[in-house]
Scaffold this motif. Structure first.
Motif, PDB file in Angstrom:
ATOM      1  N   GLY A  64       9.049  18.898  -2.716  1.00 42.35           N
ATOM      2  CA  GLY A  64       9.959  19.219  -1.710  1.00 42.35           C
ATOM      3  C   GLY A  64      10.010  18.441  -0.655  1.00 42.35           C
ATOM      4  O   GLY A  64      10.253  17.371  -0.869  1.00 42.35           O
ATOM      5  N   ASP A  65       9.516  18.914   0.620  1.00 40.91           N
ATOM      6  CA  ASP A  65       9.485  18.133   1.888  1.00 40.91           C
ATOM      7  C   ASP A  65       8.150  17.677   2.258  1.00 40.91           C
ATOM      8  O   ASP A  65       7.640  16.928   3.148  1.00 40.91           O
ATOM      9  N   ALA A  66       6.982  18.045   1.350  1.00 40.33           N
ATOM     10  CA  ALA A  66       5.652  17.668   1.574  1.00 40.33           C
ATOM     11  C   ALA A  66       5.227  16.602   0.860  1.00 40.33           C
ATOM     12  O   ALA A  66       5.559  16.226  -0.400  1.00 40.33           O
ATOM     13  N   ILE A  67       4.340  15.862   1.511  1.00 36.37           N
ATOM     14  CA  ILE A  67       3.472  14.663   0.818  1.00 36.37           C
ATOM     15  C   ILE A  67       2.326  15.566   0.009  1.00 36.37           C
ATOM     16  O   ILE A  67       1.493  16.087   0.733  1.00 36.37           O
ATOM     17  N   VAL A  68       1.964  15.444  -1.223  1.00 33.45           N
ATOM     18  CA  VAL A  68       1.007  16.125  -1.974  1.00 33.45           C
ATOM     19  C   VAL A  68       0.041  14.937  -2.671  1.00 33.45           C
ATOM     20  O   VAL A  68      -0.721  15.430  -3.361  1.00 33.45           O
ATOM     21  N   GLY A  69       0.326  13.708  -2.313  1.00 38.73           N
ATOM     22  CA  GLY A  69      -0.773  12.788  -2.816  1.00 38.73           C
ATOM     23  C   GLY A  69      -0.327  11.257  -2.231  1.00 38.73           C
ATOM     24  O   GLY A  69       0.894  11.057  -1.822  1.00 38.73           O
ATOM     25  N   ARG A  70      -1.265  10.468  -2.232  1.00 35.31           N
ATOM     26  CA  ARG A  70      -0.996   9.184  -1.631  1.00 35.31           C
ATOM     27  C   ARG A  70      -1.643   8.239  -2.860  1.00 35.31           C
ATOM     28  O   ARG A  70      -2.682   8.524  -3.467  1.00 35.31           O
ATOM     29  N   PHE A  71      -0.844   7.185  -3.304  1.00 38.16           N
ATOM     30  CA  PHE A  71      -1.393   6.251  -4.406  1.00 38.16           C
ATOM     31  C   PHE A  71      -1.171   4.912  -3.680  1.00 38.16           C
ATOM     32  O   PHE A  71      -0.025   4.782  -3.130  1.00 38.16           O
ATOM     33  N   ASN A  72      -2.096   4.009  -3.900  1.00 40.08           N
ATOM     34  CA  ASN A  72      -1.971   2.868  -2.983  1.00 40.08           C
ATOM     35  C   ASN A  72      -2.461   1.600  -4.102  1.00 40.08           C
ATOM     36  O   ASN A  72      -3.504   1.536  -4.469  1.00 40.08           O
ATOM     37  N   VAL A  73      -1.566   0.466  -4.428  1.00 40.38           N
ATOM     38  CA  VAL A  73      -1.955  -0.715  -5.095  1.00 40.38           C
ATOM     39  C   VAL A  73      -2.167  -1.495  -3.983  1.00 40.38           C
ATOM     40  O   VAL A  73      -1.324  -1.845  -3.127  1.00 40.38           O
ATOM     41  N   ALA A  74      -3.361  -1.930  -3.755  1.00 39.18           N
ATOM     42  CA  ALA A  74      -3.753  -2.906  -2.641  1.00 39.18           C
ATOM     43  C   ALA A  74      -4.630  -4.169  -3.095  1.00 39.18           C
ATOM     44  O   ALA A  74      -4.827  -4.119  -4.248  1.00 39.18           O
ATOM     45  N   GLY A  75      -4.871  -4.995  -2.215  1.00 38.08           N
ATOM     46  CA  GLY A  75      -5.499  -6.099  -2.521  1.00 38.08           C
ATOM     47  C   GLY A  75      -4.850  -7.075  -3.459  1.00 38.08           C
ATOM     48  O   GLY A  75      -5.913  -7.405  -4.438  1.00 38.08           O
ATOM     49  N   VAL A  76      -3.659  -7.333  -3.816  1.00 39.56           N
ATOM     50  CA  VAL A  76      -3.101  -7.754  -4.785  1.00 39.56           C
ATOM     51  C   VAL A  76      -3.213  -9.239  -4.766  1.00 39.56           C
ATOM     52  O   VAL A  76      -3.324  -9.906  -3.743  1.00 39.56           O
ATOM     53  N   VAL A  77      -3.799 -10.097  -5.688  1.00 43.61           N
ATOM     54  CA  VAL A  77      -4.290 -11.360  -5.621  1.00 43.61           C
ATOM     55  C   VAL A  77      -3.461 -11.988  -6.686  1.00 43.61           C
ATOM     56  O   VAL A  77      -3.507 -11.571  -7.954  1.00 43.61           O
ATOM     57  N   ARG A  78      -2.762 -12.988  -6.627  1.00 45.98           N
ATOM     58  CA  ARG A  78      -1.954 -13.629  -7.520  1.00 45.98           C
ATOM     59  C   ARG A  78      -2.461 -14.720  -7.877  1.00 45.98           C
ATOM     60  O   ARG A  78      -3.642 -14.957  -7.958  1.00 45.98           O
ATOM     61  N   GLY A  79      -1.671 -15.782  -8.492  1.00 41.80           N
ATOM     62  CA  GLY A  79      -2.484 -17.128  -8.907  1.00 41.80           C
ATOM     63  C   GLY A  79      -3.176 -16.437 -10.398  1.00 41.80           C
ATOM     64  O   GLY A  79      -2.363 -15.767 -11.094  1.00 41.80           O
ATOM     65  N   PRO A  80      -4.264 -17.242 -10.583  1.00 45.72           N
ATOM     66  CA  PRO A  80      -4.818 -17.006 -12.195  1.00 45.72           C
ATOM     67  C   PRO A  80      -5.412 -15.599 -12.083  1.00 45.72           C
ATOM     68  O   PRO A  80      -5.557 -15.068 -13.236  1.00 45.72           O
ATOM     69  N   PHE A  81      -5.594 -14.740 -10.938  1.00 47.49           N
ATOM     70  CA  PHE A  81      -6.166 -13.693 -11.290  1.00 47.49           C
ATOM     71  C   PHE A  81      -5.187 -12.332 -11.444  1.00 47.49           C
ATOM     72  O   PHE A  81      -5.441 -11.531 -12.467  1.00 47.49           O
ATOM     73  N   GLN A  82      -4.057 -12.434 -10.877  1.00 47.18           N
ATOM     74  CA  GLN A  82      -2.921 -11.490 -11.022  1.00 47.18           C
ATOM     75  C   GLN A  82      -3.578  -9.855 -11.181  1.00 47.18           C
ATOM     76  O   GLN A  82      -3.338  -9.229 -12.191  1.00 47.18           O
ATOM     77  N   SER A  83      -4.211  -9.503 -10.223  1.00 43.29           N
ATOM     78  CA  SER A  83      -5.053  -8.260  -9.977  1.00 43.29           C
ATOM     79  C   SER A  83      -4.843  -7.682  -8.898  1.00 43.29           C
ATOM     80  O   SER A  83      -4.443  -8.080  -7.791  1.00 43.29           O
ATOM     81  N   ALA A  84      -5.214  -6.375  -8.988  1.00 37.50           N
ATOM     82  CA  ALA A  84      -5.145  -5.456  -7.586  1.00 37.50           C
ATOM     83  C   ALA A  84      -6.009  -4.164  -7.968  1.00 37.50           C
ATOM     84  O   ALA A  84      -6.631  -3.751  -9.040  1.00 37.50           O
ATOM     85  N   GLY A  85      -6.320  -3.610  -6.678  1.00 36.14           N
ATOM     86  CA  GLY A  85      -6.989  -2.358  -6.869  1.00 36.14           C
ATOM     87  C   GLY A  85      -5.979  -1.321  -6.537  1.00 36.14           C
ATOM     88  O   GLY A  85      -4.966  -1.217  -5.954  1.00 36.14           O
ATOM     89  N   LEU A  86      -6.575  -0.134  -7.012  1.00 38.34           N
ATOM     90  CA  LEU A  86      -5.818   1.223  -7.055  1.00 38.34           C
ATOM     91  C   LEU A  86      -6.715   2.166  -6.449  1.00 38.34           C
ATOM     92  O   LEU A  86      -7.855   2.423  -6.674  1.00 38.34           O
ATOM     93  N   GLY A  87      -6.106   2.741  -5.238  1.00 37.79           N
ATOM     94  CA  GLY A  87      -6.819   4.150  -4.649  1.00 37.79           C
ATOM     95  C   GLY A  87      -5.878   5.262  -4.845  1.00 37.79           C
ATOM     96  O   GLY A  87      -4.509   5.034  -4.677  1.00 37.79           O
ATOM     97  N   TYR A  88      -6.188   6.488  -4.776  1.00 36.78           N
ATOM     98  CA  TYR A  88      -5.404   7.661  -4.725  1.00 36.78           C
ATOM     99  C   TYR A  88      -6.084   8.832  -4.305  1.00 36.78           C
ATOM    100  O   TYR A  88      -7.367   8.961  -4.355  1.00 36.78           O
TER     101      TYR A  88
END
Length: 168
Positions: A64-88
């Motif tokens: 509806g109009d409410a936020i009921v969760g937060r998800f974040n893909v963060a700390g994106v590292v490109r190059g040979p790693f191509q990785s990130a962290g997930l928090g939620y």
């Protein structure tokens, strides 16, 4: 689920106020101003700047109009790693409903197909069985335990570490 927007500040502050006690066992200690619309507006602006830089992908789970969760893909590292962290986190009234599992599965697919990542990582407190189930359902595998990994609820706490490899 969609990208966080500047106009989400009030709804996000309300979600944090509504879930303050519930989330306190799973998150760092927060200053009082964290729970205000002003603080959330400034944080959203930082996160959207990081989105533009390709460093993170801040997402909101909406009912509806409410936020009921937060998800974040963060700390994106490109190059040979191509990785990130997930928090939620998911609102206390929606915990155990399958929303987190569905959202994390969607994020894994987005990380693979749209973000071009090779790997996502997430950590959980040792006793956060619900979050561990969410990650395992989305294809994550436990790969270790990190002692004193994060300061949660005012105490340095051990975390189980999980990852999902997105490309062979």
């Amino acid at each position: 689920m969609r990208l966080l927007r500047p106009s989400d500040a009030a709804a996000l502050a309300a979600a944090y106020v509504r879930n303050r006690d519930y989330l306190s066992a799973w998150e760092p200690m927060r200053p009082e101003e964290y729970f205000t619309e002003e603080w959330q507006a400034a944080d959203i602006a930082k996160r959207l700047a990081a989105l533009q830089a390709g460093d993170q992908y801040p997402l909101a789970l909406i009912a509806g109009d409410a936020i009921v969760g937060r998800f974040n893909v963060a700390g994106v590292v490109r190059g040979p790693f191509q990785s990130a962290g997930l928090g939620y986190w998911v609102d206390k009234n929606y915990a155990g409903s399958g929303l987190a599992s569905a959202a994390v599965r969607m994020i894994v697919e987005k990380a693979r197909t749209e973000l071009g990542l090779h790997r996502l990582e997430a950590g959980t407190l040792l006793h956060n069985i619900g979050s561990q189930r969410v990650l395992l359902k989305a294809g994550f595998q436990k790969f270790g335990t990190a002692p004193n990994y994060l300061q949660i609820a005012g105490t340095w706490q051990d975390h189980n570490l999980y990852q999902v490899i997105l490309h062979d």
